[in-house]
Write a protein that holds these residues in place. Structure first.
Motif, PDB file in Angstrom:
ATOM      1  N   ALA A  53       0.850  -1.229  -0.107  1.00 30.41           N
ATOM      2  CA  ALA A  53       0.076   0.073  -0.043  1.00 30.41           C
ATOM      3  C   ALA A  53       0.932   1.217  -0.136  1.00 30.41           C
ATOM      4  O   ALA A  53       0.371   2.376  -0.263  1.00 30.41           O
ATOM      5  N   GLY A  54       2.080   1.259   0.490  1.00 30.76           N
ATOM      6  CA  GLY A  54       2.989   2.176   0.503  1.00 30.76           C
ATOM      7  C   GLY A  54       3.743   2.663  -0.682  1.00 30.76           C
ATOM      8  O   GLY A  54       4.523   3.643  -0.684  1.00 30.76           O
ATOM      9  N   VAL A  55       3.765   1.992  -1.731  1.00 30.74           N
ATOM     10  CA  VAL A  55       4.488   1.786  -2.907  1.00 30.74           C
ATOM     11  C   VAL A  55       3.854   2.667  -3.924  1.00 30.74           C
ATOM     12  O   VAL A  55       2.759   2.595  -4.204  1.00 30.74           O
ATOM     13  N   ARG A  56       4.626   3.659  -4.340  1.00 32.25           N
ATOM     14  CA  ARG A  56       4.340   4.718  -5.391  1.00 32.25           C
ATOM     15  C   ARG A  56       4.957   4.492  -6.774  1.00 32.25           C
ATOM     16  O   ARG A  56       4.382   4.937  -7.842  1.00 32.25           O
ATOM     17  N   ALA A  57       6.098   3.815  -6.869  1.00 31.68           N
ATOM     18  CA  ALA A  57       6.750   3.635  -8.064  1.00 31.68           C
ATOM     19  C   ALA A  57       6.044   2.650  -8.976  1.00 31.68           C
ATOM     20  O   ALA A  57       5.455   1.650  -8.425  1.00 31.68           O
ATOM     21  N   PRO A  58       6.215   2.488 -10.218  1.00 32.48           N
ATOM     22  CA  PRO A  58       5.640   1.428 -11.134  1.00 32.48           C
ATOM     23  C   PRO A  58       6.525   0.036 -10.730  1.00 32.48           C
ATOM     24  O   PRO A  58       7.435   0.305 -10.151  1.00 32.48           O
TER      25      PRO A  58
END
Length: 304
Positions: A209-214
């Motif tokens: 849930a905290g990942v923003r990168a592709p």
């Protein structure tokens, strides 16, 4: 192309050993950070059993710096951390090491994380926790999912290396020398890592849930540790609410993809994904040199 050389990074007092390949240009287009799986070492990404197998050599030839690190509990940190570290500890150590690397090296467009197997847990955790210049351009994972295809008791541990066939798959996927060459790469799984690995299916949603990168997931044709059926893939992707995602199957490969015949094919796909991440971030980021007038005139002649 620069030769691959050993390095040791300082992670707030923890020495993280590894391998570094630099491009000919003093400013790399980006820095690829490669994280190995359970019971392996950084050399997993630098196979020399056949020309073209090494991710480090390929990345450097394309203008990128490639840094393959021994995760905490492996390599130079094994004596200091005989039990290794849990995922939170590994994450803090990795980000500290990358922050130190950034202070002394050119980064180009920034960091890009590549990981195999249990290294994928660390890559996702680091991507979720990283801020500023440590935030990755993208995350490319091979040999890791959310749901295991085995019972927890079959997972590799401190006293149990796991089932040989699940690590490798069919023999035809590898040159015969691959099995002899990996002898120096294989080492015990640290106790903290072994303890925590079976908990991953429950830990995963909060990390993802905290990942923003592709994020791109690759499953080998014969991936025998992780489920990759449609239901498992849906469970894998759903928690990645802030990231664009992609899932692919690598043909002619087993779990140890970077050690087999498919390594170059897989590594080229990794680099293509990095190119896409650069393009999505900012057209021209990590750009190649502009064409010369002579090259443009040649293009004009070919078009007319």
């Amino acid at each position: 192309m620069s030769a691959v050389r050993p390095v040791v990074l300082d992670a707030d007092g923890i020495p993280l050993s590894g391998l570094l390949a630099l491009p000919a240009d003093p400013v790399p287009r980006a820095v690829v950070v490669a994280l190995h799986g359970a019971g392996m070492r950084a050399g997993y990404f630098d196979s020399r059993v056949r020309p073209g197998f090494s991710l480090l050599e390929l990345g450097a030839s394309l203008g990128f710096a490639v840094l393959a690190l021994d995760r905490p509990g492996y390599g130079a940190s094994a004596e200091l951390l005989p039990r290794g570290l849990d995922l939170a500890g590994q994450t803090a150590a990795l980000l500290a090491a990358l922050d130190g690397y950034a202070r002394g090296h050119e980064l180009g467009a920034g960091f890009f994380l590549v990981a195999h197997s249990n290294g994928g847990r660390l890559a996702l955790s680091a991507a979720a926790a990283a801020r500023g210049r440590s935030a990755p351009l993208g995350v490319d994972l091979c040999g890791v999912g959310r749901q295991f295809a085995v019972d927890p008791g079959q997972l590799p541990g401190t006293d149990f290396p796991g089932q040989w066939r699940r690590h490798w798959g069919a023999l035809r996927f590898y040159p015969p020398e691959a099995f002899r060459a990996c002898t120096d790469l294989v080492c015990p799984v640290p106790a903290e890592e072994a303890r925590e690995t079976p908990l991953w299916p429950r830990m995963y949603p909060a990390v993802a849930a905290g990942v923003r990168a592709p994020v791109r997931f690759t499953f080998a044709e014969q991936e025998l540790w992780w489920r990759s059926d449609s239901a498992a893939v849906e469970e894998l992707l759903t928690p990645l609410i802030g990231a664009s995602t992609e899932v692919v199957i690598q043909p002619h490969a087993g779990h140890n993809t970077s050690l087999g015949w498919a390594s170059r094919s897989y590594h080229l796909r990794v680099m293509a994904f990095l190119e896409e991440c650069l393009l999505a971030r900012e057209p021209g980021a990590g750009r190649l040199p502009a064409p010369t007038d002579r090259e443009m005139k040649k293009v004009d002649r070919n078009l007319t």
